[in-house]
Design an enzyme around this catalytic site. Sequence first.
Site, PDB file in Angstrom:
ATOM      1  N   THR A   1      33.042  39.835  54.104  1.00 22.36           N
ATOM      2  CA  THR A   1      33.664  39.572  52.808  1.00 22.36           C
ATOM      3  C   THR A   1      34.655  40.662  52.383  1.00 22.36           C
ATOM      4  O   THR A   1      34.652  41.768  52.921  1.00 22.36           O
ATOM      5  CB  THR A   1      32.591  39.448  51.710  1.00 22.36           C
ATOM      6  OG1 THR A   1      31.934  40.699  51.537  1.00 22.36           O
ATOM      7  CG2 THR A   1      31.570  38.366  52.043  1.00 22.36           C
ATOM      8  N   ASP A   2      35.445  40.313  51.382  1.00 24.77           N
ATOM      9  CA  ASP A   2      36.347  41.292  50.765  1.00 24.77           C
ATOM     10  C   ASP A   2      35.593  41.970  49.617  1.00 24.77           C
ATOM     11  O   ASP A   2      34.393  41.748  49.423  1.00 24.77           O
ATOM     12  CB  ASP A   2      37.637  40.616  50.299  1.00 24.77           C
ATOM     13  CG  ASP A   2      37.429  39.544  49.238  1.00 24.77           C
ATOM     14  OD1 ASP A   2      36.345  39.486  48.615  1.00 24.77           O
ATOM     15  OD2 ASP A   2      38.364  38.757  49.025  1.00 24.77           O
ATOM     16  N   ALA A   3      36.283  42.766  48.848  1.00 24.97           N
ATOM     17  CA  ALA A   3      35.658  43.516  47.758  1.00 24.97           C
ATOM     18  C   ALA A   3      35.044  42.605  46.695  1.00 24.97           C
ATOM     19  O   ALA A   3      34.126  43.012  45.983  1.00 24.97           O
ATOM     20  CB  ALA A   3      36.672  44.456  47.115  1.00 24.97           C
ATOM     21  N   GLY A   4      35.516  41.363  46.604  1.00 23.55           N
ATOM     22  CA  GLY A   4      34.994  40.419  45.617  1.00 23.55           C
ATOM     23  C   GLY A   4      33.826  39.588  46.116  1.00 23.55           C
ATOM     24  O   GLY A   4      33.347  38.710  45.414  1.00 23.55           O
TER      25      GLY A   4
ATOM     26  N   ILE B   1      33.962  37.509  48.669  1.00 22.32           N
ATOM     27  CA  ILE B   1      34.461  36.246  49.220  1.00 22.32           C
ATOM     28  C   ILE B   1      34.813  36.465  50.689  1.00 22.32           C
ATOM     29  O   ILE B   1      35.379  37.495  51.053  1.00 22.32           O
ATOM     30  CB  ILE B   1      35.704  35.774  48.426  1.00 22.32           C
ATOM     31  CG1 ILE B   1      35.289  35.462  46.985  1.00 22.32           C
ATOM     32  CG2 ILE B   1      36.360  34.574  49.085  1.00 22.32           C
ATOM     33  CD1 ILE B   1      36.451  35.162  46.065  1.00 22.32           C
TER      34      ILE B   1
END
Length: 143
Positions: free
Chosen positions: A25-28, A30
């Site tokens: 995932t990314d920082a969010g 997602i």
Amino acid sequence: MSQTDTPQGLNGAFSIPVRVYIEDTDAGGIVYYVNYLKFMERSRTEFLRQYGYDKPAILEDGTLLVVHKAEVNYRRSARLDDLLTVTTEVDTLARTNVLFKQRIYRGNELLCEGLIRIACVNPDTMRPCAMPAAMRAQIAKGG
């Protein structure tokens, strides 16, 4: 196909479960877009493993299997800790390549779909070559 078709509703599609980890995932939280391609790669690898190809990127005779083309349609985002189902089925089988239709679901929801063309390549010339006859027959029978 509608976004609510279930993976089990696909006609004989091979599937594997994939859990989304923080590294995906990314920082969010997602799933980063390229990781869907990695999930599809795992499913294609396991698809070929069922036919006895333990290292499907390099066949016994030295033939290489390489991604020639990838077309991906992202519909919805997967998130951290989701349990996904990744399906693989043969769309078209040609003399030198195979086109796989792949889908990624979260439950009944279609998140991503792709058409991935895998080509057979001679390792010395890096030019297309015929798929080994036995492999082609196995894929044709199962696909």
